[in-house]
Design a protein around this motif. Structure first.
Motif, PDB file in Angstrom:
ATOM      1  N   GLU A 169       0.834  -1.198   0.000  1.00  0.00           N
ATOM      2  CA  GLU A 169       0.000   0.000   0.000  1.00  0.00           C
ATOM      3  C   GLU A 169       0.873   1.254   0.000  1.00  0.00           C
ATOM      4  O   GLU A 169       0.915   2.011   0.957  1.00  0.00           O
ATOM      5  CB  GLU A 169      -0.936  -0.011   1.217  1.00  0.00           C
ATOM      6  N   LEU A 170       1.580   1.463  -1.121  1.00  0.00           N
ATOM      7  CA  LEU A 170       2.500   2.584  -1.235  1.00  0.00           C
ATOM      8  C   LEU A 170       2.130   3.437  -2.430  1.00  0.00           C
ATOM      9  O   LEU A 170       1.606   2.939  -3.436  1.00  0.00           O
ATOM     10  CB  LEU A 170       3.943   2.084  -1.404  1.00  0.00           C
ATOM     11  N   PHE A 171       2.431   4.730  -2.349  1.00  0.00           N
ATOM     12  CA  PHE A 171       2.269   5.619  -3.498  1.00  0.00           C
ATOM     13  C   PHE A 171       3.502   5.467  -4.382  1.00  0.00           C
ATOM     14  O   PHE A 171       4.622   5.774  -3.965  1.00  0.00           O
ATOM     15  CB  PHE A 171       2.122   7.073  -3.038  1.00  0.00           C
ATOM     16  N   HIS A 172       3.277   5.001  -5.597  1.00  0.00           N
ATOM     17  CA  HIS A 172       4.373   4.715  -6.516  1.00  0.00           C
ATOM     18  C   HIS A 172       4.623   5.895  -7.451  1.00  0.00           C
ATOM     19  O   HIS A 172       3.695   6.603  -7.856  1.00  0.00           O
ATOM     20  CB  HIS A 172       4.049   3.466  -7.348  1.00  0.00           C
ATOM     21  N   THR A 173       5.885   6.109  -7.775  1.00  0.00           N
ATOM     22  CA  THR A 173       6.242   7.099  -8.781  1.00  0.00           C
ATOM     23  C   THR A 173       7.481   6.624  -9.516  1.00  0.00           C
ATOM     24  O   THR A 173       8.213   5.752  -9.036  1.00  0.00           O
ATOM     25  CB  THR A 173       6.524   8.475  -8.135  1.00  0.00           C
ATOM     26  N   GLU A 174       7.688   7.147 -10.712  1.00  0.00           N
ATOM     27  CA  GLU A 174       8.917   6.840 -11.453  1.00  0.00           C
ATOM     28  C   GLU A 174       9.972   7.859 -11.074  1.00  0.00           C
ATOM     29  O   GLU A 174       9.718   9.070 -11.029  1.00  0.00           O
ATOM     30  CB  GLU A 174       8.658   6.900 -12.956  1.00  0.00           C
ATOM     31  N   TYR A 175      11.154   7.363 -10.765  1.00  0.00           N
ATOM     32  CA  TYR A 175      12.217   8.225 -10.265  1.00  0.00           C
ATOM     33  C   TYR A 175      13.439   8.068 -11.162  1.00  0.00           C
ATOM     34  O   TYR A 175      14.247   7.155 -10.986  1.00  0.00           O
ATOM     35  CB  TYR A 175      12.550   7.850  -8.819  1.00  0.00           C
ATOM     36  N   PHE A 176      13.550   8.948 -12.189  1.00  0.00           N
ATOM     37  CA  PHE A 176      14.667   8.916 -13.133  1.00  0.00           C
ATOM     38  C   PHE A 176      14.881   7.512 -13.710  1.00  0.00           C
ATOM     39  O   PHE A 176      15.989   6.969 -13.707  1.00  0.00           O
ATOM     40  CB  PHE A 176      15.954   9.427 -12.480  1.00  0.00           C
ATOM     41  N   GLY A 177      13.781   6.927 -14.174  1.00  0.00           N
ATOM     42  CA  GLY A 177      13.865   5.621 -14.821  1.00  0.00           C
ATOM     43  C   GLY A 177      13.721   4.446 -13.889  1.00  0.00           C
ATOM     44  O   GLY A 177      13.638   3.297 -14.342  1.00  0.00           O
ATOM     45  N   GLY A 178      13.674   4.672 -12.603  1.00  0.00           N
ATOM     46  CA  GLY A 178      13.495   3.595 -11.635  1.00  0.00           C
ATOM     47  C   GLY A 178      12.230   3.781 -10.831  1.00  0.00           C
ATOM     48  O   GLY A 178      11.519   4.774 -10.966  1.00  0.00           O
ATOM     49  N   ASP A 179      11.936   2.809  -9.989  1.00  0.00           N
ATOM     50  CA  ASP A 179      10.760   2.877  -9.135  1.00  0.00           C
ATOM     51  C   ASP A 179      11.096   3.562  -7.822  1.00  0.00           C
ATOM     52  O   ASP A 179      12.173   3.355  -7.255  1.00  0.00           O
ATOM     53  CB  ASP A 179      10.236   1.472  -8.838  1.00  0.00           C
TER      54      ASP A 179
END
Length: 432
Positions: A169-179
């Motif tokens: 149950e986490l808020f996901h985002t893309e971080y410079f090509g990674g998770d």
């Protein structure tokens, strides 16, 4: 020149002429007198304008004021025992700044959903004013307590690449090509700080990506998380008791006015400020529920109704200690006397409020922690840096986390934890 003061400073200026800048919260007139209910961010009190004491222009301006009009006033402060604040001001002059009609939050009862949707304006009202003032005192008391105990403030990152508790149950985002994910806890990073500085605490926003439909849960909230090297669980419990006793004591000492606004009986908080918190075993808590006829088995986790039932039996916060390993995160140390339990504890608030803090002694052995990571189904590579803490200079250590808004909700006796946050962003709106 007449001194510019705040409403809260009135006690120091009785029978003196002063200036203030204020907003209007309510108004009523009685022939040749206009009574103005005023606020300035420090307190609320009454201003009185008498027709024979001011110019006709000032008197007519006072009669025309709308809710949330802003203006400067000049007048003489008087003691007023009839007022819960204790003072009022006899106004001799008034200079208008703004005076718009249509303020949406009238002096009538509104539903909580409407008020939360208008939180940007509702914060000006007495109830949220009192809550936010108490929130600030709790914040200051927290920082003061840990600094006096030899802790340093240690900031954990907001973006993280794995979950401290293995949850999805986490808020996901893309971080410079990674998770990357918004942090759900600063704890693991706090352990880094503890092994560098001995005793630290993190204090900042955390996030849980789960729909919040209860009075106790938020998706964005603040956590305070101390971590202590060289400390076992019993020492941690003693620290937690001292901390909560200090915080409630500071509220009782500094927030009498705000508690009165909320209608919160200070006597309900006095036992919490005195310490002597019960340490109830998980086994005994289960028996309490079973004796009440509830369908609860050993190994189940407590739900909000279970916590509420148990907490109604106490007049102050209390600990439930040593939960089953199956319902707690991987990083905790097992009880050497019963390997089915962790050396952990939750703090529950009285009056049905339930859990407000939780912590444990952390597993300090490399091989044992690695095994528990695997048993939890987690990726060892994601925790290689965390395992390094056990590989190099590992020591016994403990920590805990406090849900800041939950503590505020209990102390202020709130129905909705959302009232404890300054501004409920979209993710914290009350669900239907």
């Amino acid at each position: 020149m007449t001194e510019l003061i705040s409403i809260a400073d009135c006690r120091n200026h009785v029978d003196q002429e002063v200036q203030m800048h204020v907003w209007l919260t309510d108004k009523r007139s009685s022939g040749k007198i206009v009574f103005l209910q005023l606020r300035d961010g420090t307190a609320f009190f009454q201003g009185v304008i008498r027709k024979n004491a001011v110019s006709d222009e000032v008197f007519e301006t006072a009669k025309s004021l709308h809710q949330e009009a802003s203006f400067y006033i000049k007048g003489t402060v008087h003691q007023d025992e009839r007022s819960h604040f204790g003072y009022e001001i006899q106004i001799s002059d008034l200079q208008l700044i703004t005076n718009n009609e249509g303020y949406p939050i009238g002096n009538k009862k509104h539903g909580i959903e409407f008020l939360l949707d208008h939180r940007h304006l509702w914060l000006r009202s007495k109830r949220p004013f009192a809550i936010m003032r108490i929130r600030n005192v709790i914040f200051k008391a927290t920082v003061d307590f840990f600094e006096n105990e030899g802790f340093i403030k240690f900031d954990a990152p907001i973006f993280m690449h794995s979950a401290p508790e293995g949850t999805t149950e986490l808020f996901h985002t893309e971080y410079f090509g990674g998770d990357a994910y918004l942090s759900q806890s600063g704890q693991l990073y706090g352990e880094v700080g503890a092994e560098a500085f001995g005793k630290i605490f993190t204090f900042g926003p955390t996030f849980r990506a789960e729909e919040s439909k209860t009075r106790r849960h938020l998706t964005e909230f603040w956590m305070m998380e101390p971590e202590m090297a060289w400390m076992h669980q019993d020492e941690s419990l003693a620290l937690q008791e001292r901390f909560l006793s200090y915080v409630t004591g500071q509220v009782l000492q500094n927030c009498q006015y705000e508690l009165e606004i909320l209608g919160r009986d200070p006597k309900k908080l006095e036992p919490a400020s005195q310490g002597d918190y019960t340490r109830l075993s998980y086994d005994d808590a289960v028996k309490m529920l079973q004796d009440d006829g509830r369908d609860f088995k050993w190994g189940d986790d407590f739900g909000a109704p279970d916590e509420a039932f148990i907490s109604e039996k106490f007049d102050r916060p209390f600990f439930i200690i040593n939960y089953p390993t199956s319902i707690k995160p991987f990083y905790m140390k097992k009880n050497p006397d019963n390997p089915k339990e962790y050396l952990c504890a939750d703090v529950l608030a009285p009056e049905g409020y339930g859990e407000i803090m939780g912590g444990s002694e952390r597993e300090s052995d490399y091989d044992t922690l690695l095994k528990q990571i695997h048993e939890a189904g987690l990726n060892e590579n994601d925790y290689s840096w965390y395992l390094d803490l056990r590989k190099y200079g590992s020591v016994p250590h403990s920590g805990f986390g406090m849900g800041f808004e939950r503590v505020i909700a209990w102390i202020c006796n709130l129905d909705h934890v959302r009232e404890a946050i300054p501004f409920p962003r979209m993710i914290n709106r009350l669900e239907p």
